[in-house]
Design a protein around this motif. Structure first.
Motif, mmCIF file in Angstrom:
data_model
loop_
_atom_site.group_PDB
_atom_site.id
_atom_site.type_symbol
_atom_site.label_atom_id
_atom_site.label_comp_id
_atom_site.label_asym_id
_atom_site.label_seq_id
_atom_site.Cartn_x
_atom_site.Cartn_y
_atom_site.Cartn_z
ATOM 1 N N VAL A 1 3.441 9.139 7.998
ATOM 2 C CA VAL A 1 4.716 9.689 7.547
ATOM 3 C C VAL A 1 5.581 8.519 7.116
ATOM 4 C CG1 VAL A 1 6.766 11.031 8.118
ATOM 5 C CG2 VAL A 1 4.542 11.663 9.095
ATOM 6 N N PRO A 2 5.747 8.327 5.812
ATOM 7 C CA PRO A 2 6.560 7.202 5.329
ATOM 8 C C PRO A 2 8.037 7.419 5.633
ATOM 9 C CG PRO A 2 5.103 8.092 3.619
ATOM 10 C CD PRO A 2 5.119 9.077 4.738
ATOM 11 N N ILE A 3 8.813 6.392 5.408
ATOM 12 C CA ILE A 3 10.264 6.500 5.552
ATOM 13 C C ILE A 3 10.782 7.459 4.489
ATOM 14 C CG2 ILE A 3 12.436 5.203 5.382
ATOM 15 C CD1 ILE A 3 10.874 2.812 6.582
ATOM 16 N N SER A 4 11.711 8.316 4.852
ATOM 17 C CA SER A 4 11.975 9.530 4.082
ATOM 18 C C SER A 4 12.471 9.290 2.664
ATOM 19 C CB SER A 4 12.966 10.422 4.827
ATOM 20 O OG SER A 4 14.202 9.757 4.965
ATOM 21 N N ASN A 5 13.220 8.279 2.370
ATOM 22 C CA ASN A 5 13.725 8.083 1.012
ATOM 23 C C ASN A 5 12.865 7.109 0.203
ATOM 24 O OD1 ASN A 5 14.507 5.888 2.555
ATOM 25 N ND2 ASN A 5 16.326 5.505 1.327
ATOM 26 N N HIS A 6 11.719 6.749 0.736
ATOM 27 C CA HIS A 6 10.851 5.818 0.025
ATOM 28 C C HIS A 6 9.985 6.559 -0.988
ATOM 29 C CE1 HIS A 6 11.037 2.264 3.076
ATOM 30 N NE2 HIS A 6 12.224 2.626 2.596
ATOM 31 N N LEU A 7 9.668 5.844 -2.073
ATOM 32 C CA LEU A 7 8.953 6.460 -3.182
ATOM 33 C C LEU A 7 7.556 5.891 -3.387
ATOM 34 C CD1 LEU A 7 11.862 6.486 -5.778
ATOM 35 C CD2 LEU A 7 11.137 8.352 -4.281
ATOM 36 N N TYR A 8 7.282 4.726 -2.788
ATOM 37 C CA TYR A 8 6.008 4.041 -2.990
ATOM 38 C C TYR A 8 5.279 3.976 -1.659
ATOM 39 C CZ TYR A 8 8.325 2.539 -7.248
ATOM 40 O OH TYR A 8 8.999 2.526 -8.431
ATOM 41 N N PHE A 9 3.996 4.273 -1.693
ATOM 42 C CA PHE A 9 3.220 4.358 -0.471
ATOM 43 C C PHE A 9 1.932 3.556 -0.635
ATOM 44 C CE2 PHE A 9 6.291 7.415 0.385
ATOM 45 C CZ PHE A 9 6.301 8.392 -0.594
ATOM 46 N N TYR A 10 1.493 2.990 0.477
ATOM 47 C CA TYR A 10 0.377 2.054 0.426
ATOM 48 C C TYR A 10 -0.533 2.260 1.629
ATOM 49 C CZ TYR A 10 4.151 -0.306 -2.149
ATOM 50 O OH TYR A 10 5.196 -0.607 -2.987
ATOM 51 N N TRP A 11 -1.787 1.903 1.439
ATOM 52 C CA TRP A 11 -2.714 1.750 2.553
ATOM 53 C C TRP A 11 -3.331 0.355 2.505
ATOM 54 C CZ3 TRP A 11 -3.151 4.748 6.710
ATOM 55 C CH2 TRP A 11 -2.758 6.082 6.630
ATOM 56 N N TYR A 12 -3.402 -0.263 3.672
ATOM 57 C CA TYR A 12 -4.052 -1.551 3.863
ATOM 58 C C TYR A 12 -5.025 -1.410 5.026
ATOM 59 C CZ TYR A 12 -0.211 -3.683 1.162
ATOM 60 O OH TYR A 12 0.687 -4.028 0.185
ATOM 61 N N ARG A 13 -5.958 -2.345 5.108
ATOM 62 C CA ARG A 13 -6.804 -2.379 6.300
ATOM 63 C C ARG A 13 -6.966 -3.823 6.773
ATOM 64 N NH1 ARG A 13 -13.125 -1.482 4.393
ATOM 65 N NH2 ARG A 13 -13.413 -3.622 3.674
ATOM 66 N N GLN A 14 -7.275 -3.935 8.043
ATOM 67 C CA GLN A 14 -7.496 -5.236 8.653
ATOM 68 C C GLN A 14 -8.719 -5.135 9.544
ATOM 69 O OE1 GLN A 14 -4.555 -6.550 11.501
ATOM 70 N NE2 GLN A 14 -4.878 -8.690 10.991
ATOM 71 N N ILE A 15 -9.812 -5.678 9.081
ATOM 72 C CA ILE A 15 -10.996 -5.774 9.925
ATOM 73 C C ILE A 15 -10.708 -6.797 11.016
ATOM 74 C CG2 ILE A 15 -13.426 -6.446 9.963
ATOM 75 C CD1 ILE A 15 -13.598 -5.351 7.088
ATOM 76 N N LEU A 16 -11.230 -6.534 12.201
ATOM 77 C CA LEU A 16 -10.885 -7.345 13.369
ATOM 78 C C LEU A 16 -11.021 -8.833 13.087
ATOM 79 C CD1 LEU A 16 -10.045 -7.094 16.341
ATOM 80 C CD2 LEU A 16 -12.478 -7.213 16.935
ATOM 81 N N GLY A 17 -9.926 -9.570 13.292
ATOM 82 C CA GLY A 17 -9.956 -11.012 13.138
ATOM 83 C C GLY A 17 -9.847 -11.509 11.711
ATOM 84 N N GLN A 18 -9.691 -10.581 10.763
ATOM 85 C CA GLN A 18 -9.634 -10.991 9.362
ATOM 86 C C GLN A 18 -8.269 -10.698 8.760
ATOM 87 O OE1 GLN A 18 -13.021 -9.828 7.022
ATOM 88 N NE2 GLN A 18 -14.416 -9.912 8.765
ATOM 89 N N LYS A 19 -8.127 -11.015 7.495
ATOM 90 C CA LYS A 19 -6.833 -10.848 6.848
ATOM 91 C C LYS A 19 -6.572 -9.392 6.514
ATOM 92 C CE LYS A 19 -6.554 -12.598 2.645
ATOM 93 N NZ LYS A 19 -6.755 -13.535 1.513
ATOM 94 N N VAL A 20 -5.327 -9.094 6.301
ATOM 95 C CA VAL A 20 -4.913 -7.764 5.880
ATOM 96 C C VAL A 20 -5.247 -7.614 4.402
ATOM 97 C CG1 VAL A 20 -2.962 -6.218 5.608
ATOM 98 C CG2 VAL A 20 -3.063 -7.754 7.581
ATOM 99 N N GLU A 21 -5.931 -6.501 4.072
ATOM 100 C CA GLU A 21 -6.393 -6.288 2.693
ATOM 101 C C GLU A 21 -5.794 -5.012 2.114
ATOM 102 O OE1 GLU A 21 -10.948 -7.587 2.529
ATOM 103 O OE2 GLU A 21 -10.556 -6.110 4.113
ATOM 104 N N PHE A 22 -5.348 -5.101 0.895
ATOM 105 C CA PHE A 22 -4.787 -3.957 0.187
ATOM 106 C C PHE A 22 -5.893 -2.978 -0.196
ATOM 107 C CE2 PHE A 22 -2.212 -1.603 -2.687
ATOM 108 C CZ PHE A 22 -2.922 -1.448 -3.876
ATOM 109 N N LEU A 23 -5.605 -1.698 -0.018
ATOM 110 C CA LEU A 23 -6.534 -0.656 -0.469
ATOM 111 C C LEU A 23 -6.001 0.053 -1.706
ATOM 112 C CD1 LEU A 23 -7.566 1.048 2.898
ATOM 113 C CD2 LEU A 23 -8.881 -0.575 1.543
ATOM 114 N N VAL A 24 -4.787 0.618 -1.577
ATOM 115 C CA VAL A 24 -4.301 1.494 -2.639
ATOM 116 C C VAL A 24 -2.788 1.628 -2.562
ATOM 117 C CG1 VAL A 24 -4.545 3.566 -1.210
ATOM 118 C CG2 VAL A 24 -4.736 3.763 -3.710
ATOM 119 N N SER A 25 -2.172 1.842 -3.719
ATOM 120 C CA SER A 25 -0.754 2.199 -3.762
ATOM 121 C C SER A 25 -0.599 3.510 -4.514
ATOM 122 C CB SER A 25 0.083 1.097 -4.401
ATOM 123 O OG SER A 25 -0.340 0.856 -5.724
ATOM 124 N N PHE A 26 0.485 4.202 -4.231
ATOM 125 C CA PHE A 26 0.648 5.597 -4.678
ATOM 126 C C PHE A 26 2.101 5.809 -5.023
ATOM 127 C CE2 PHE A 26 -1.331 9.773 -4.636
ATOM 128 C CZ PHE A 26 -0.308 10.669 -4.394
#
Lengths: 112, 113
Positions: free
Chosen positions: A24-49
């Protein structure tokens, strides 16, 4: 202070099963994202919407992934047929404009 | 492509020591720069940001200055506390709406009393 929320906090699934991660994003926000972080590794971008469509996606975001904003508040990430290597922490984020992205606490996904 | 390089960790300090975590970036155009912090077992929290050259971001005693000439955004704190122990991520965003944040690999800070 408004914040991004994610459910569930932890998810364990069997390889080949479908999972849906919710945000559930912040209510007045318009851009949404998913990232993932495999254990011990860097945060990686998946998708923006934005505006009900994907605006950018990474090489990681292949055909087994999809995103949806099914109503005015939720933003979901679906993994159709999970693999062992999908085990990671998945973070949702939202932003009002091109400025700061605010992250949720994450969903830890474990694929067995 | 755009990228962020952080100093390798872990960084181990005693309480009240001075902290520097180096971060340099490669980007076309004029990105916004961020430091995020991840405390043990928690998600990412925005620590500070700077959106243009020579801007200084600051929060909770941490500071970082956007240096365009050296393409750097080093994180500093004058006196660390045990509670600062966490993983620190430098990140950039290219100022286009809906653009991905590009993160560095993260630097683990461990502060002992």
């Amino acid at each position: 202070e408004p914040e991004v929320t994610q459910t569930p906090s932890h998810q364990v699934t069997q390889m080949g099963q479908e999972v849906i991660l919710r945000c559930v994003p912040i209510s007045n926000h318009l851009y949404f994202y998913w990232y993932r972080q495999i254990l011990g590794q860097k945060v990686e971008f998946l998708v923006s919407f934005y505006n009900n469509e994907i605006s950018e996606k990474s090489e990681i975001f292949d055909d087994q992934f999809s995103v949806e904003r099914p109503d005015g508040s939720n933003f979901t990430l679906k993994i159709r047929s999970t693999k062992l290597e999908d085990s990671a922490m998945y973070f949702c984020a939202s932003s009002e404009s091109a400025e700061t992205q605010y992250f949720g606490p994450g969903t830890r996904l474990l694929v067995l | 492509g755009d990228s962020v390089t952080q100093m390798e960790g872990p960084v181990t300090l005693s309480e009240e020591a001075f902290l520097t975590i180096n971060c340099t970036y490669t980007a076309t155009g004029y990105p916004s720069l961020f430091w995020y912090v991840q405390y043990p077992g928690e998600g990412l929290q925005l620590l500070l940001k700077a959106t243009k050259a020579d801007d200084k971001g600051s929060n909770k005693g941490f500071e970082a200055t956007y240096r365009k000439e050296t393409t750097s955004f080093h994180l500093e704190k004058g006196s660390v506390q045990v509670s600062d122990s966490a993983v620190y991520f430098c990140a950039l965003e290219t100022n286009q709406a809906g653009t991905a944040l590009i993160f560095g690999k993260g630097t683990t800070l461990s502060v002992s009393s």
